[in-house]
Design an enzyme around this catalytic site. Structure first.
Site, PDB file in Angstrom:
ATOM      1  N   GLY A   1       0.804  -1.232   0.000  1.00 27.38           N
ATOM      2  CA  GLY A   1       0.000   0.000   0.000  1.00 27.38           C
ATOM      3  C   GLY A   1       0.830   1.272   0.000  1.00 27.38           C
ATOM      4  O   GLY A   1       1.821   1.407  -0.712  1.00 27.38           O
ATOM      5  N   VAL A   2       0.376   2.227   0.843  1.00 24.77           N
ATOM      6  CA  VAL A   2       1.083   3.515   0.965  1.00 24.77           C
ATOM      7  C   VAL A   2       2.528   3.279   1.394  1.00 24.77           C
ATOM      8  O   VAL A   2       3.468   3.890   0.873  1.00 24.77           O
ATOM      9  CB  VAL A   2       0.356   4.404   1.997  1.00 24.77           C
ATOM     10  CG1 VAL A   2       1.214   5.577   2.426  1.00 24.77           C
ATOM     11  CG2 VAL A   2      -0.978   4.890   1.441  1.00 24.77           C
ATOM     12  N   ASP A   3       2.703   2.353   2.355  1.00 22.97           N
ATOM     13  CA  ASP A   3       4.034   2.040   2.907  1.00 22.97           C
ATOM     14  C   ASP A   3       4.993   1.658   1.786  1.00 22.97           C
ATOM     15  O   ASP A   3       6.084   2.233   1.636  1.00 22.97           O
ATOM     16  CB  ASP A   3       3.872   0.869   3.891  1.00 22.97           C
ATOM     17  CG  ASP A   3       4.979   0.804   4.934  1.00 22.97           C
ATOM     18  OD1 ASP A   3       4.932  -0.097   5.780  1.00 22.97           O
ATOM     19  OD2 ASP A   3       5.884   1.673   4.893  1.00 22.97           O
TER      20      ASP A   3
ATOM     21  N   SER B   1      -5.432   3.170   7.942  1.00 17.05           N
ATOM     22  CA  SER B   1      -6.140   1.909   8.276  1.00 17.05           C
ATOM     23  C   SER B   1      -7.261   1.545   7.324  1.00 17.05           C
ATOM     24  O   SER B   1      -7.904   0.505   7.526  1.00 17.05           O
ATOM     25  CB  SER B   1      -6.720   1.945   9.708  1.00 17.05           C
ATOM     26  OG  SER B   1      -5.681   1.894  10.656  1.00 17.05           O
TER      27      SER B   1
ATOM     28  N   GLY C   1      -7.109   0.659   4.200  1.00 20.44           N
ATOM     29  CA  GLY C   1      -6.724  -0.258   3.112  1.00 20.44           C
ATOM     30  C   GLY C   1      -6.544  -1.668   3.639  1.00 20.44           C
ATOM     31  O   GLY C   1      -7.521  -2.320   4.046  1.00 20.44           O
TER      32      GLY C   1
ATOM     33  N   TYR D   1      -5.603  -2.633   6.387  1.00 21.01           N
ATOM     34  CA  TYR D   1      -6.111  -2.808   7.756  1.00 21.01           C
ATOM     35  C   TYR D   1      -7.627  -2.749   7.847  1.00 21.01           C
ATOM     36  O   TYR D   1      -8.216  -2.838   8.925  1.00 21.01           O
ATOM     37  CB  TYR D   1      -5.454  -1.787   8.695  1.00 21.01           C
ATOM     38  CG  TYR D   1      -4.021  -2.149   9.079  1.00 21.01           C
ATOM     39  CD1 TYR D   1      -3.437  -3.339   8.645  1.00 21.01           C
ATOM     40  CD2 TYR D   1      -3.251  -1.309   9.873  1.00 21.01           C
ATOM     41  CE1 TYR D   1      -2.126  -3.670   8.990  1.00 21.01           C
ATOM     42  CE2 TYR D   1      -1.940  -1.619  10.235  1.00 21.01           C
ATOM     43  CZ  TYR D   1      -1.388  -2.820   9.787  1.00 21.01           C
ATOM     44  OH  TYR D   1      -0.104  -3.153  10.132  1.00 21.01           O
TER      45      TYR D   1
END
Ligand code: APR
Length: 305
Positions: free
Chosen positions: A32-34, A118, A120, A122
């Site tokens: 994802g973003v990470d 959170s 996505g 999560y």
């Protein structure tokens, strides 16, 4: 004065001083973003994560690293609660936004771009993730001047933009509750939907001075209200002062606690359902009470006499 806007795009392309990462406790990258931030920012970010967070980062906390090759000078990493894994404490999600703004403020950042933490991997329900983001950012006192809520997909972006527009109506109702708390119980609200069905309306009157001009609001006016502006960042106090300015004879009579309690319940239902109260509309029958969300079928008892 902090502004809050919805932006559609890739968070790694934001030219803000800080980009917030939706990280995990290990703080060694992910998807994802990470993943996008580590890919776009390069290995410097991971090196900084290892050096500054040897033991990772707690859920709800935030910490900064270099922005590496990103346009942003810093990345503020925060770890959202994993709804899918059973972490359902909304306070932890609120803490992600509050702590990220604290860290960004300490860095001297003037602009911050958030993804929807959170929402996505999560799996936090998107509507609530949006409400938590907007309300927490609005309630957090910060020197940061510009906050962006960035969504890559069109559907999420439209929901964030719609929630921001609706927040003017919610802040108006919260301003009424604030005045009721101060004893201005003769302040009455009549909310409804325009005949077109496109706009939410509210009429605010001083029941003790019915000849005074009521305040009319329509969501078609967007942030314009009672001679000023109300948006997601407006505080209940600021809205209360606009209402008192427009209803000059309003007095703190403390004479209808039952109405004030009824209204507080209506507003709580509005905040829980993320939808607005309706007392009148085309072909609306209020015999079963007012509706929370036009056409929702969710009824709330009519106001006490
Ligand atoms: N730009 C903007 N928004 C994005 C991007 C991007 N490049 N990539 C994903 N998003 C959106 C998702 O659609 C979602 O709405 O950001 C929101 C957060 O999604 P995630 O990145 O999955 O973050 P989260 O739900 O908090 O899960 C964190 O996922 O990526 C891993 O290492 C991360 O374990 C951690 C977990």
């Amino acid at each position: 004065m902090t502004t809050l806007v919805a932006v559609q795009g890739d968070i790694t392309a934001q030219t803000t001083d800080v980009i917030v990462n939706a990280a995990n406790n290990a703080m060694r990258g992910g998807g994802g973003v990470d993943g996008a931030i580590h890919r776009a920012g390069g290995p410097e970010i991971l090196r900084d994560c290892i050096a500054r967070f040897p033991n990772g980062l707690a859920t709800g906390d935030a910490g900064w690293t270099t922005g590496g090759a990103l346009a942003a000078r810093w990345v503020v990493h925060t770890v959202g609660p994993n709804h899918g894994a059973g972490q359902r404490d909304r306070g932890l999600l609120e803490s992600c936004y509050r702590r990220s703004l604290e860290v960004a403020g300490e860095l001297g950042a003037r602009s911050v771009a958030f993804p929807l933490i959170s929402a996505g991997v999560y799996a936090w329900p998107r509507e609530e993730a949006i409400t938590v983001a907007i309300d927490t950012i609005a309630r957090t006192s910060t020197p940061v001047e510009e906050v962006r809520l960035v969504a890559r997909d069109d559907s999420t972006h439209r929901k964030i933009a719609s929630a921001l527009r609706m927040s003017t109506s919610v802040r108006i109702l919260q301003g009424v509750r604030e005045l009721h708390r101060r004893g201005y119980h003769t302040l009455r609200v009549r909310p409804g939907v325009a005949p077109s069905g496109l706009y939410w309306r509210a009429v605010l009157i001083d029941d003790a001075h019915p000849d005074d001009h009521p305040i009319h609001y329509t969501s078609g006016d967007e942030a314009r209200f009672a001679g000023g502006t109300v948006d997601a960042m407006s505080t209940p106090h600021e809205v209360a002062e606009l209402i008192r300015g427009a209803l000059p004879h309003l007095e703190a009579t403390n004479d209808a606690p039952g109405y004030a309690a009824w209204f507080a319940g209506l507003l709580a239902a509005t905040e829980t359902e993320h939808d607005l109260p309706v007392a009148f509309a085309e072909y609306f029958d209020d015999t079963d009470g007012w509706e929370i969300g036009w056409g929702s079928g969710l009824r709330y008892p009519k106001p006490p006499r």
